[in-house]
Design a protein around this motif. Sequence first.
Motif, PDB file in Angstrom:
ATOM      1  N   ASP B  46       0.847  -1.185   0.000  1.00 29.40           N
ATOM      2  CA  ASP B  46       0.000   0.000   0.000  1.00 29.40           C
ATOM      3  C   ASP B  46       0.885   1.237   0.000  1.00 29.40           C
ATOM      4  O   ASP B  46       1.937   1.234   0.639  1.00 29.40           O
ATOM      5  CB  ASP B  46      -0.793   0.059   1.318  1.00 29.40           C
ATOM      6  CG  ASP B  46      -2.051  -0.749   1.225  1.00 29.40           C
ATOM      7  OD1 ASP B  46      -2.399  -1.158   0.102  1.00 29.40           O
ATOM      8  OD2 ASP B  46      -2.662  -0.965   2.295  1.00 29.40           O
ATOM      9  N   GLU B  49       2.101   2.166   3.458  1.00 25.11           N
ATOM     10  CA  GLU B  49       3.167   1.337   4.042  1.00 25.11           C
ATOM     11  C   GLU B  49       4.545   1.808   3.580  1.00 25.11           C
ATOM     12  O   GLU B  49       5.502   1.827   4.358  1.00 25.11           O
ATOM     13  CB  GLU B  49       3.018  -0.123   3.587  1.00 25.11           C
ATOM     14  CG  GLU B  49       1.931  -0.932   4.235  1.00 25.11           C
ATOM     15  CD  GLU B  49       1.906  -2.327   3.581  1.00 25.11           C
ATOM     16  OE1 GLU B  49       2.744  -3.175   3.959  1.00 25.11           O
ATOM     17  OE2 GLU B  49       1.069  -2.542   2.676  1.00 25.11           O
ATOM     18  N   ARG B 123       0.845   8.048  -4.876  1.00 27.37           N
ATOM     19  CA  ARG B 123      -0.284   7.755  -5.772  1.00 27.37           C
ATOM     20  C   ARG B 123      -0.220   8.536  -7.080  1.00 27.37           C
ATOM     21  O   ARG B 123      -1.221   9.016  -7.593  1.00 27.37           O
ATOM     22  CB  ARG B 123      -1.619   8.039  -5.067  1.00 27.37           C
ATOM     23  CG  ARG B 123      -1.805   7.244  -3.780  1.00 27.37           C
ATOM     24  CD  ARG B 123      -3.027   7.721  -3.009  1.00 27.37           C
ATOM     25  NE  ARG B 123      -3.319   6.866  -1.867  1.00 27.37           N
ATOM     26  CZ  ARG B 123      -2.732   6.985  -0.678  1.00 27.37           C
ATOM     27  NH1 ARG B 123      -1.814   7.912  -0.468  1.00 27.37           N
ATOM     28  NH2 ARG B 123      -3.063   6.161   0.298  1.00 27.37           N
TER      29      ARG B 123
END
Lengths: 185, 425
Positions: B46, B49, B123
């Motif tokens: 993720d 993380e 992201r």
Amino acid sequence: MKKVHPAVVGAQPFQLAEHRPVERLFEDAEGRDRLEKSLSRYPEKKGALLPMLAYAQERNGWLSPEAMEEIAEALDLTPAYVRSVATFYTMYAKRPVGRYWIQVCTCISCHVNRGEEVFESFLEHTGTRAGEVSEDGRYTVIEAECLGACGFATVVQVNDRYFENVTPETVPEVLAQLEPGEPEA
Amino acid sequence: MGFPHDHDLEIGTILSRHFGDPKARELDTWLTYGGYEGLKQAVEMDPGEITTIVKDSGLRGRGGAGFPTGLKWSFMPQEKSGPHYLCCNADESEPGAFKDREILRWVPHLLIEGCLIAARAIRAEHAYIYVRGEYFPFTSILNDAVVEAYEAGYIGRDILGSGWDCDLTVHIGAGAYIAGEETGLMSSLTGGRAEPKIKPPFPAQSGVFGKPTTVNNVETLAAVPMILINGADWYRQWGTEKSPGTKLWCCSGHLVRPGNYELELGVPLKDVIYDVCGGAPDGKKIKAVIPGGSSTAMLTADELDVPSTYEGLQEAGSSLGTASPIVLNEDTNIVRAMRRIADFYAHESCGQCVQCREGTSWVAKILKRIEDGDGRLSDLDTLYDLCEQLTGRTICVLADSVVFPLRSSLDKFRDEYEALIGGRA
Ligand SMILES: Cc1cc2nc3c(=O)[nH]c(=O)nc-3n(C[C@H](O)[C@H](O)[C@H](O)COP(=O)(O)O)c2cc1C
Ligand code: SF4
Ligand code: FES
């Protein structure tokens, strides 16, 4: 036509000794290819401006007013805007320069390692004054700010090549290496 | 044989271990050196993380300001409402700094891997590497590596079969130091003059193309893969609580062995200068060291016994900056050296702020006058005044950058200024 991957189309060396001049940048296959690939990498057309300015210089050896107008048209920008961006950056040649564009770093680390003397030596050996094109069209010598190789002073950039640890005495060797067929530094 | 020199104090992590080895640029060889192992882990993790590990490692930005990297990443929106971007700052133009170019030209795949891991953490679907225009030979090496990585499926669609997509584009500047300032970089990347912008909005809110953006230095991003693979504690085996890890040094000026060295943060500065770099050539004494690149305060030869950490150099009244000490020997004319530094900032001011545009040129002119023997004692007061006017009043800190070396030179080498002035009031 040189094949260029879209990811690196805006990162091609644009200061070269050999020019392939064109009157209209985007009327041949290569020009259109560069434009389309550049446009594909940015969410706004304007993002392709620096890549296209660089491309014009790569082809023609300098950035002519006509090239700037053509780029403006291709990217939906005004010619005045394109000029205002082009003049902000020192590496875009707004008038023709010698085939060998010689930048001698005289910034602090080169300055304390005889950078100014190296600069003078280049002027002497090319028979030019700062910024001027030599009579045979070969050389333009300018003083540069830090070229990012300070540990290897004095640093000299000629077109897309770096020369390091240059001294006033080794300037003729550098000039000799510029001619085609000479081994890379 | 090390590259270009070797020293016992050097720590050869993946960052510098392969400098000088042209095979390391090729993907096949790079994979045998452990290349892209960090990315393989990252695509299974993720974003949060990844950010946590980098936060725990204490990695700080290597572009000069030392901002904690994991913290910067955590400012990016957790919920996406549009594209996010990563910008890798490879504009390296601070006089004294020449480390990012070594990463570009010897270990380009390490940088690509770092960019992708960071992009995943924030992201982002697109990473841009903004390289200074002058770096043609090194950019060409990076370009080849990027094309190879695309073709092998490390960049692009469905990276390593994970379903995650991320593009990477190399973009070059054209000669403007100010394009290295993060908001200037973003202006330039979007096809503008490289003019910095007032913050807020911060890049994480509205950056390149108006979208959330993170800007990180080359060396910062290149340190990420090894941190992900080996863990935060591994990285903390070096350095101090506040300055963990290793740092790539750039040593220049009057030195026997100038060049790049990867050293543990906290090594005494004097060991870097004398032990690692061999001190000044020809048996000369050292007069001054500008420890972190030209925008940091000068230290005298007596002030070099400080730990080279962010906090250590700050306590010594200077800054670690980009860990790029410029060494000046006893024969150096400090006024002339300072004038040359001031010329740089005057030349590179983007001109948006009057204080900076006028002030930096003014400083350079006064220093030139003193250097040429036409100065007056009152010029020194004017220079101190200009230090005040150039501090904290402008859009970016380019203006402040000239103040650090200038004020320290006035404070510490006043006798040299006065000698050139010769008592004229
Ligand atoms: C005038 C000026 C020039 C800068 N030049 C650079 C540069 O060339 N490279 C760089 O990485 N950061 C440069 N910075 C710092 C960037 O603004 C930014 O802080 C940095 O890229 C963030 O990356 P980091 O957190 O990984 O260090 C400059 C800052 C200023 C004020
Ligand atoms: S401080 Fe100087 S370089 Fe920075 S924005 Fe203002 S004028 Fe431009
Ligand atoms: S000072 Fe000459 S390359 Fe940096």
